[in-house]
Design a protein around this motif. Structure first.
Motif, PDB file in Angstrom:
ATOM      1  N   ASP A 252      18.865  35.766  29.058  1.00  0.00           N
ATOM      2  CA  ASP A 252      17.860  34.826  28.580  1.00  0.00           C
ATOM      3  C   ASP A 252      16.885  35.243  27.857  1.00  0.00           C
ATOM      4  OD1 ASP A 252      19.267  32.523  29.178  1.00  0.00           O
ATOM      5  OD2 ASP A 252      18.551  32.412  31.196  1.00  0.00           O
ATOM      6  N   HIS A 253      16.148  36.591  28.472  1.00  0.00           N
ATOM      7  CA  HIS A 253      14.826  37.011  27.790  1.00  0.00           C
ATOM      8  C   HIS A 253      15.158  37.523  26.344  1.00  0.00           C
ATOM      9  CE1 HIS A 253      12.848  36.191  31.297  1.00  0.00           C
ATOM     10  NE2 HIS A 253      13.426  37.134  32.104  1.00  0.00           N
ATOM     11  N   SER A 254      16.485  38.152  26.196  1.00  0.00           N
ATOM     12  CA  SER A 254      16.798  38.617  24.902  1.00  0.00           C
ATOM     13  C   SER A 254      16.912  37.457  24.105  1.00  0.00           C
ATOM     14  CB  SER A 254      18.139  39.279  24.965  1.00  0.00           C
ATOM     15  OG  SER A 254      17.964  40.571  25.750  1.00  0.00           O
ATOM     16  N   GLN A 255      17.319  36.342  24.522  1.00  0.00           N
ATOM     17  CA  GLN A 255      17.524  35.019  23.398  1.00  0.00           C
ATOM     18  C   GLN A 255      16.208  34.627  23.147  1.00  0.00           C
ATOM     19  OE1 GLN A 255      20.121  33.978  21.789  1.00  0.00           O
ATOM     20  NE2 GLN A 255      19.313  32.251  21.009  1.00  0.00           N
ATOM     21  N   ALA A 256      15.199  34.588  24.073  1.00  0.00           N
ATOM     22  CA  ALA A 256      13.920  34.187  23.875  1.00  0.00           C
ATOM     23  C   ALA A 256      13.195  34.965  22.924  1.00  0.00           C
ATOM     24  CB  ALA A 256      13.136  34.407  25.030  1.00  0.00           C
ATOM     25  N   ILE A 257      13.552  36.337  22.654  1.00  0.00           N
ATOM     26  CA  ILE A 257      12.702  37.307  22.111  1.00  0.00           C
ATOM     27  C   ILE A 257      13.557  37.173  20.405  1.00  0.00           C
ATOM     28  CG2 ILE A 257      12.747  39.597  21.125  1.00  0.00           C
ATOM     29  CD1 ILE A 257      12.485  40.132  24.163  1.00  0.00           C
ATOM     30  N   ALA A 258      15.031  36.828  20.538  1.00  0.00           N
ATOM     31  CA  ALA A 258      15.709  36.325  19.369  1.00  0.00           C
ATOM     32  C   ALA A 258      14.962  35.244  18.639  1.00  0.00           C
ATOM     33  CB  ALA A 258      17.028  36.257  19.601  1.00  0.00           C
ATOM     34  N   LEU A 259      14.516  34.221  19.330  1.00  0.00           N
ATOM     35  CA  LEU A 259      14.116  33.049  18.802  1.00  0.00           C
ATOM     36  C   LEU A 259      12.725  33.130  18.342  1.00  0.00           C
ATOM     37  CD1 LEU A 259      15.616  30.544  21.326  1.00  0.00           C
ATOM     38  CD2 LEU A 259      15.995  30.678  18.779  1.00  0.00           C
ATOM     39  N   ASN A 260      11.775  34.272  19.139  1.00  0.00           N
ATOM     40  CA  ASN A 260      10.564  34.318  18.903  1.00  0.00           C
ATOM     41  C   ASN A 260      10.332  35.810  19.110  1.00  0.00           C
ATOM     42  OD1 ASN A 260       7.726  34.451  18.715  1.00  0.00           O
ATOM     43  ND2 ASN A 260       7.214  33.293  20.181  1.00  0.00           N
ATOM     44  N   PRO A 261      10.380  36.586  18.092  1.00  0.00           N
ATOM     45  CA  PRO A 261       9.954  37.952  18.232  1.00  0.00           C
ATOM     46  C   PRO A 261       8.522  38.623  18.768  1.00  0.00           C
ATOM     47  CG  PRO A 261      11.098  37.464  16.323  1.00  0.00           C
ATOM     48  CD  PRO A 261      10.764  36.252  16.770  1.00  0.00           C
ATOM     49  N   GLN A 262       7.620  37.538  18.651  1.00  0.00           N
ATOM     50  CA  GLN A 262       6.365  37.886  19.322  1.00  0.00           C
ATOM     51  C   GLN A 262       6.280  37.250  20.701  1.00  0.00           C
ATOM     52  OE1 GLN A 262       4.037  39.390  17.046  1.00  0.00           O
ATOM     53  NE2 GLN A 262       6.223  39.950  16.123  1.00  0.00           N
ATOM     54  N   ASN A 263       7.199  37.178  21.276  1.00  0.00           N
ATOM     55  CA  ASN A 263       7.095  36.400  22.644  1.00  0.00           C
ATOM     56  C   ASN A 263       7.195  37.665  23.586  1.00  0.00           C
ATOM     57  OD1 ASN A 263       7.412  35.111  25.112  1.00  0.00           O
ATOM     58  ND2 ASN A 263       8.765  33.728  24.635  1.00  0.00           N
ATOM     59  N   TYR A 264       5.826  38.114  23.858  1.00  0.00           N
ATOM     60  CA  TYR A 264       5.281  39.353  24.566  1.00  0.00           C
ATOM     61  C   TYR A 264       5.681  39.137  25.988  1.00  0.00           C
ATOM     62  CZ  TYR A 264       0.852  36.982  25.426  1.00  0.00           C
ATOM     63  OH  TYR A 264      -0.001  35.870  25.879  1.00  0.00           O
ATOM     64  N   LEU A 265       5.624  37.812  26.762  1.00  0.00           N
ATOM     65  CA  LEU A 265       6.056  37.537  27.948  1.00  0.00           C
ATOM     66  C   LEU A 265       7.539  37.669  28.165  1.00  0.00           C
ATOM     67  CD1 LEU A 265       4.334  33.901  28.257  1.00  0.00           C
ATOM     68  CD2 LEU A 265       3.378  36.163  28.820  1.00  0.00           C
ATOM     69  N   ALA A 266       8.367  37.474  27.326  1.00  0.00           N
ATOM     70  CA  ALA A 266       9.774  37.560  27.349  1.00  0.00           C
ATOM     71  C   ALA A 266      10.096  39.081  27.486  1.00  0.00           C
ATOM     72  CB  ALA A 266      10.477  36.966  26.274  1.00  0.00           C
TER      73      ALA A 266
END
Length: 682
Positions: A272-286
């Motif tokens: 899930d966190h990897s998918q979050a990063i793929a959708l938003n590479p700037q998502n530091y929380l993920a």
């Protein structure tokens, strides 16, 4: 001269983001900013001119972008549009505050002409569950830009309007009484969530989805509340709904990953966190959360890599430094750990997590006072969090300060009395204090809360063994072994049951358990103890050769443990191998040079080879180091008797009795007879 100006204008769409705008206003005012937030009560007369003048004379322009904020900006007379255009025209420090599911791509028709520049400004993401942190970052980074500010052009009328505005804002309620649509309920929920009122937040988010069953942000934020309320299954349901409505939301995948981690589904969390990063590479929380999932799976390098990326994206993200420091600590990279945790505390002096993690590092480094100081600071910041007491109690146990340990366990239990581990831990502390009744009561309570608590079974078994209820002790140890705990605890249980069997006289069963402990756990400090216990039994059986192997194995594992040298020395003396005995006793003296018992033991070795002078010197030195130690008086008395120095012998026999030697070895009557016999020879 340019300098950071603390004047701010907040632009917002009233029907969708008044409550959030007011929240930001209050926070910035608390930081000492002069903030203008227009309210309905001042919209009279030449309203546009009044508002636009405030924008001109203020350095920073915040535009709150929530879903729906730009919908009416196609209208030339729209207030929000006019405010944005004015800020652009006068080159204000424009900071888009991007919240919820807002996307610039949804407003391409609106962002035309002068408004086209809006998407190019450096915006700040304000995830609803992290609004407090976002406002802190806004203050620290975004509002520190030097801006020209000409106070001489501000009219008296404008200053009066600013003053009236502050009064109007302070008197207008955050939540309005009129009917609130889905967006309004969502905003209310966000504010409640940041105030820590999660139940009210859940209610507002539920109202939002009742008004609009496709309101994605309401599902995501209700799921976040469920996560924080310890209801990960309900959270998963909400995140799944949000993803089904819009599968391109980074925040939804990130938050679902957190729920999966709570359920210990760490592989799913990483996905899930990897998918979050793929959708938003700037998502530091993920990145940070993925790092913690890797950490739970034992992949420390991947954990550090993810936390580092979170820091690269947001160099002020405290949690990432704290978590990376914790991982460095597990790799025994203590300097790197402390560097991260020191910086985390510098960024946020009230970070309970950073203080707790730094305390754990100090504990591993055996800087126990520093560890206590950090855990105590965490408790001072928020005395309602039990984990800080739990961490501090671990240090008190290492310091053998069992009374303080009991107090901290009690504080933690007062905060959460449903955790079996806290009762079993307090039981251990009570047992060390000799409070058997209290210890057994706590172990019973722990087992009532969790019938499979191996810690409680282990603790109760030890109390039973020490009070010679050996069958009950063996029964508890066996129950715990049958629960198949982790290897280290399983080895401990076999060792403890072995000790119970030894006391019971069942040496064969004891030997089997000690060998089983060695087979399960090869950690040096633990296996050393198991070999030592085997050596004791083999000595009792007269099997000195096997005992020598046991003690030699223990010494190889723990070369700093003097007890194994002492016992091996005794065997060498029994075998007449004095050279090896001397090697062992000298090693003991090197490790602990000023110990009364060590001088006594060497004195006995001198005595065994008839070196009376050195024996007497060592017995004398032993007495000087510990005047309460009876043993050297007895042995020196026997030497004096052999030298016919009866007065000195009598004096040492009497001192031996006064210091409790007769009770220690059960020979008071025999020594008293010896004193009478020697008196008769004078």
């Amino acid at each position: 001269m340019e300098s950071p100006s603390k004047t701010v204008f907040i632009s917002y769409r009233r029907n969708v983001s008044w409550a959030l705008a007011r929240y930001i206003y209050d926070k910035l005012e608390g930081y000492g900013y002069d903030v203008f937030l227009d309210v309905a009560t001042i919209r009279s007369g030449k309203f546009p001119e009044k508002i636009l003048n405030q924008i001109k004379y203020r350095s920073h322009f915040l535009i709150l972008l929530t879903p729906g904020a730009l919908e009416r900006c196609t209208e030339p007379d729209d207030w929000v549009r006019q405010e944005i255009e004015c800020a652009i025209e006068h080159d204000r420090n424009i900071i888009p505050l991007i919240t919820g599911d807002f996307r610039f791509s949804d407003y391409e028709e609106v962002l035309q002409g002068n408004l086209a520049e809006l998407s190019s400004y450096n915006g700040l993401l304000m995830y609803p569950e992290y609004v407090v942190e976002a406002v802190e970052r806004l203050h620290r980074e975004y509002l520190s830009v030097p801006m020209p500010f000409a106070t001489e052009n501000v009219s008296r009328r404008d200053l009066q309007l600013a003053s009236e505005n502050k009064e109007a804002v302070s008197t207008e309620p955050i939540f309005r009484d009129e009917e609130v649509e889905a967006e309004g309920h969502w905003i209310r929920g966000v504010i409640y969530m940041n105030l820590g009122d999660l139940e009210s937040a859940v209610s507002e988010f539920s109202n939002a989805v009742l008004n609009d069953a496709t309101y994605v942000d309401a599902y995501i934020d209700r799921g976040s509340c469920y996560t924080n309320l310890g209801k990960p299954q309900l959270a998963l349901a909400d995140f799944n709904r949000a993803i089904a409505i819009n599968p391109k939301l980074s925040r939804a995948f990130n938050n679902r990953g957190i729920a999966h981690a709570m359920l210990e589904a760490f592989e799913a969390a990483i996905d899930d966190h990897s998918q979050a990063i793929a959708l938003n590479p700037q998502n530091y929380l993920a990145y940070n959360n993925r790092g913690m999932a890797y950490y739970k799976l034992g992949d420390l390098d991947a954990a550090i890599s993810s936390c580092t990326r979170a820091i690269e994206i947001n160099p002020y993200y405290v949690a990432a430094y704290s978590n990376r420091g914790n991982v460095f600590s597990d790799q025994d990279k203590f300097d790197a750990a402390l560097k991260d945790l020191d910086f985390a505390i510098e960024l946020d002096p009230n970070s309970i997590g950073a203080y707790n993690n730094r305390g754990l590092v100090h504990s591993k480094m055996v800087n126990l006072e520093a560890a206590i100081a950090d855990f105590t600071k965490a408790i001072e910041i928020d005395p309602q969090i039990y984990i800080s007491y739990y961490n501090r109690v671990g240090v008190y146990l290492r310091m053998q300060d069992y009374q303080s340990a009991v107090l901290d366990y009690t504080s933690a239990i007062d905060l959460d009395g449903e955790i079996a581990e806290l009762f079993s831990g307090r039981g251990i502390a009570y047992a060390q204090l000799g409070n058997v009744t209290e210890a057994l009561s706590d172990y019973e309570k722990a087992l009532e809360l969790d019938q499979f608590s191996t810690d409680a079974l282990l603790g109760r078994g030890c109390v039973y063994r020490e009070t010679f209820k050996l069958d009950a002790a063996i029964n508890d140890f066996t129950k715990a072994i049958d629960l198949h705990p982790n290897d280290r605890l399983l080895a401990t249980l076999h060792n403890e049951r072995g000790l119970a069997y030894r006391t019971q006289g069942n040496l064969k069963a004891a030997i089997t358990d000690f060998y089983k402990a060695i087979e399960i756990n090869s950690i040096a400090t633990d296996a050393c103890l198991y070999h030592h216990n085997l050596g004791l039994i083999h000595m009792e059986q007269g099997d000195f050769e096997t005992a020598l192997k046991d003690y030699s194995s223990a010494i190889n594992l723990c070369p700093q443990d003097i007890d194994n040298y002492k016992n091996r020395c005794v065997i060498y003396i029994k075998q007449g191998d004095y050279d090896k005995a001397w090697n062992d006793i000298n090693k003991v003296m090197d490790l602990v040079p000023n110990d009364a018992e060590n001088f006594f033991n060497r004195g006995c070795l001198y005595q065994s080879i008839d070196d009376i002078l050195n024996a007497l010197n060592d017995f004398k030195r032993s007495i000087q180091l510990d005047n309460s130690y009876p043993d050297p008086h007895l042995y020196r008395a026997l030497l004096y008797e052999g030298q016919k120095k009866y007065k000195k012998a009598i004096r040492d026999f009497e001192r031996y009795l006064r210091k409790g030697g007769g009770e220690k070895f059960g020979n008071r009557g025999l020594i008293q007879s010896k004193i009478a016999e020697l008196n008769a020879l004078l």
